[in-house]
Design a protein around this motif. Structure first.
Motif, PDB file in Angstrom:
ATOM      1  N   PRO A 230      -1.972  -4.118   1.989  1.00 12.35           N
ATOM      2  CA  PRO A 230      -3.318  -3.560   2.216  1.00 12.35           C
ATOM      3  C   PRO A 230      -4.290  -4.632   2.694  1.00 12.35           C
ATOM      4  CG  PRO A 230      -2.892  -3.812  -0.129  1.00 12.35           C
ATOM      5  CD  PRO A 230      -1.593  -4.101   0.573  1.00 12.35           C
TER       6      PRO A 230
ATOM      7  N   GLU B 256      -3.093   4.169   8.903  1.00 11.52           N
ATOM      8  CA  GLU B 256      -2.429   3.341   7.902  1.00 11.52           C
ATOM      9  C   GLU B 256      -3.112   3.587   6.563  1.00 11.52           C
ATOM     10  OE1 GLU B 256      -2.470  -0.704   9.358  1.00 11.52           O
ATOM     11  OE2 GLU B 256      -0.463  -0.391  10.212  1.00 11.52           O
ATOM     12  N   ARG B 257      -2.467   4.379   5.740  1.00 14.74           N
ATOM     13  CA  ARG B 257      -3.097   4.806   4.510  1.00 14.74           C
ATOM     14  C   ARG B 257      -2.260   4.420   3.307  1.00 14.74           C
ATOM     15  NH1 ARG B 257      -3.438  11.221   4.914  1.00 14.74           N
ATOM     16  NH2 ARG B 257      -4.118  10.996   2.754  1.00 14.74           N
ATOM     17  N   ALA B 258      -2.947   4.256   2.191  1.00 15.04           N
ATOM     18  CA  ALA B 258      -2.282   3.891   0.944  1.00 15.04           C
ATOM     19  C   ALA B 258      -1.730   5.132   0.256  1.00 15.04           C
ATOM     20  CB  ALA B 258      -3.262   3.176   0.029  1.00 15.04           C
TER      21      ALA B 258
ATOM     22  N   LEU C 213       3.520  -1.822   3.655  1.00 14.73           N
ATOM     23  CA  LEU C 213       2.249  -2.226   4.241  1.00 14.73           C
ATOM     24  C   LEU C 213       1.433  -3.036   3.238  1.00 14.73           C
ATOM     25  CD1 LEU C 213       0.048  -1.921   6.519  1.00 14.73           C
ATOM     26  CD2 LEU C 213      -0.718   0.128   5.282  1.00 14.73           C
TER      27      LEU C 213
ATOM     28  N   ALA D 145       0.809  -1.216   0.000  1.00 16.89           N
ATOM     29  CA  ALA D 145       0.000   0.000   0.000  1.00 16.89           C
ATOM     30  C   ALA D 145       0.842   1.265   0.000  1.00 16.89           C
ATOM     31  CB  ALA D 145      -0.922  -0.004   1.211  1.00 16.89           C
TER      32      ALA D 145
ATOM     33  N   THR E  15      -7.089  -0.723   5.637  1.00  9.77           N
ATOM     34  CA  THR E  15      -6.179   0.247   5.047  1.00  9.77           C
ATOM     35  C   THR E  15      -6.982   1.385   4.435  1.00  9.77           C
ATOM     36  OG1 THR E  15      -4.609  -1.528   4.534  1.00  9.77           O
ATOM     37  CG2 THR E  15      -4.293   0.579   3.413  1.00  9.77           C
TER      38      THR E  15
ATOM     39  N   THR F  35     -12.210   2.755   3.934  1.00  3.57           N
ATOM     40  CA  THR F  35     -11.609   1.427   3.913  1.00  3.57           C
ATOM     41  C   THR F  35     -12.595   0.421   3.321  1.00  3.57           C
ATOM     42  OG1 THR F  35     -12.492   0.828   6.093  1.00  3.57           O
ATOM     43  CG2 THR F  35     -10.356   1.964   6.048  1.00  3.57           C
TER      44      THR F  35
END
Length: 517
Positions: free
Chosen positions: A56, A209-211, A54, A49, A60, A242
């Motif tokens: 996904p 927690e982001r893409a 990370l 991600a 996420t 999400t």
């Protein structure tokens, strides 16, 4: 060779299906979820991600771009139902400086909020133009509006996708409710629905927690984009979410087409949710050739913040996509069954919308999901039994009891009796009634088509009830189908009112589930 087989679970099949997407470098990462009438049933992620590696998953955070529009449309209906605005309000009620030209009808009345939310406001399509202006301030956008906009159609006449029009409608909702549209959506929709990982990008908390969005350079290296933060265009595409929250959103919207559930969150009425998911402006129909060579008719249009497709096999399908530099995203569902799929990718290289729709098609085919479910009125069930007895052995007293006056007015009962007797001679004698009727189709709870088998074929019989009490039969149709015609070649509906459903029609009527109460 044995034809026995053990089916692979649908989740395993779709994991392999979606896993190919990142393996083929269509995106650096992908997260998807399967939705049922009970909510999120399965989720998985592939690739990465962000630059931290990370993987996904259902939690996420991705920007969902234009998928945001359904949230804003729901907020508009919530404000409408509270008496704060009307979808018939012209946009000039909220922005007097609005002016546009370009049609043969100039000066024409300005678009209404309903037109702008349904992509029929007359403004020309702007997907290519809008991306660099996502962070434009409200004053800057309104200044441009005051200088004049361009119509490509008379407002209300045609479907054409306009982010600017939707943005103005969203800002108008904010003015009507007395607070920014972002705050209204958050307080009245996101929090009550428990969408705890969904925010507008201009209010997202730190540390999530982001893409990251990516694009491939000529050397096949993934190059990251800086995060987008929207301002005036927040209503058109500023939400982050999400797979898990979007599954909850899909479930809540589609549940309005099924029986009420005690756990339903009623912040927006079931009627309003259905209103969002019905065609408000029709798009141009087409017949597309699929990669496997099959033909797919495409008929549908836009509802309120959602795309509506009328599938010939599965009935109503609802969807919306989203795209930003570095992201391509899609969600689609089948309201009658509650099945749906969400796909979020951090690249704009591939076509996840096609993947999403194919995945949903596999789910529906696996379970042989009907296009729609029709529950007959108790009176329809009772009068079908009476009509069956009348057809088998005519009785003038029974006919007078169950048939409305118009039946004799349209064609005398004596003629009807003689006609039915001729049909029975063609395919009879008739067999004894079965314990359960052989239902062929139903179009509404007030009508039903069934089969009466005979020695040399069958009678297809159809009744349609009156709209007034006490219920009677306003339409009685009987047609003979000889035994040398396979069921697949026989009509599924013999009502003169639906003469367009010709024999061998491609229609969702052949895949309707009929429930007898």
């Amino acid at each position: 060779m044995s034809n026995e087989l053990i089916r692979t679970p649908i989740a395993t099949e779709l994991d392999a299906f979606f896993g190919q997407y990142t393996a083929a470098d269509q995106s650096r990462g992908l997260a998807y979820g399967i939705v049922t009438a009970d909510g999120l049933s399965h989720a998985a992620g592939f690739g990465t991600a962000n630059d931290d590696g990370l993987v996904p998953d259902a939690d996420t955070v991705f920007p969902i771009a234009s998928m945001s529009k359904s949230f804003v449309a729901a907020a508009a209906l919530l404000a409408r139902d509270r008496g704060l605005l009307s979808l018939d309000d012209p946009i000039t009620t909220y922005f007097p400086q609005f002016t546009a030209s370009g049609t043969l009808e100039d000066p024409c009345p300005p678009p209404t909020l309903g037109m702008l939310f349904s992509m029929s406001g007359g403004l020309t399509e702007d997907n290519s133009w809008v991306d660099p202006f996502i962070d434009a301030a409200v004053d800057v956008v309104l200044d441009q509006v005051g200088k004049g906009l361009r119509y490509s159609h008379v407002p209300g006449a045609e479907y054409e996708y306009s982010n600017l029009g939707f943005t103005l409608a969203g800002l108008a909702v904010g003015r009507a409710v007395g607070r920014p549209i972002e705050d209204f959506v958050r307080d009245e929709l996101l929090i009550p629905l428990g969408l705890t990982s969904t925010w507008f990008d201009n209010a997202a908390p730190a540390g999530i927690e982001r893409a990251t969005g990516y694009s491939l350079d000529p050397a096949a290296n993934w190059i990251p984009y800086a995060p987008n933060v929207s301002a005036a265009f927040a209503a058109a595409g500023g939400i982050m979410s999400t797979v898990r929250d979007l599954a909850r959103w899909i479930d809540w919207l589609s549940s309005a087409f099924r029986a009420p559930h005690p756990d339903d969150v009623d912040i927006l009425s079931r009627a309003a949710r259905r209103e969002m998911q019905r065609v408000r402006i029709v798009d141009t129909p087409s017949l597309s050739v699929q990669p496997d060579g099959s033909l797919k008719p495409l008929v549908g249009g836009y509802g309120l913040g959602l795309r509506i497709s009328l599938d010939a096999q599965r009935g109503t399908m609802v969807s919306h996509g989203g795209g930003l530099p570095g992201f391509s995203l899609f969600m689609c569902w089948h309201p009658d069954s509650g099945n749906g799929v969400v796909v979020l990718t951090n690249s704009h290289r591939g076509n996840p919308s096609e993947l999403c729709q194919q995945a949903l098609g596999r789910i529906l085919a696996r379970d042989r999901v009907p296009a729609q479910t029709i529950t007959l009125w108790p009176e329809t069930v009772r009068l079908r039994e009476d009509a069956d007895r009348l057809i088998r052995r005519w009785d003038d007293e029974l006919a007078a009891q169950i048939l409305a006056d118009n039946v004799d007015f349209d064609r005398s009962l004596a003629e009807r009796r003689a006609g039915i007797e001729e049909l029975i001679e063609q395919i009879g004698p008739l067999t004894e009634p079965r314990p359960a009727p052989q239902i062929v189709s139903a179009a509404t709870p007030a009508d039903v088509t069934w089969s009466i088998p005979g020695a040399r074929g069958e009678l297809l019989c159809m009744i349609h009830l009156t709209p007034v009490e006490p219920a009677q039969i306003q339409e009685l149709v009987v047609q003979a189908v000889p035994a040398d015609r396979p069921r697949s070649a026989a009509p599924v509906d013999v009502s003169p009112r639906r003469a367009y459903l010709r024999e061998n029609s491609l229609t969702a009527a052949t895949n309707t589930r009929v429930v007898l109460p």
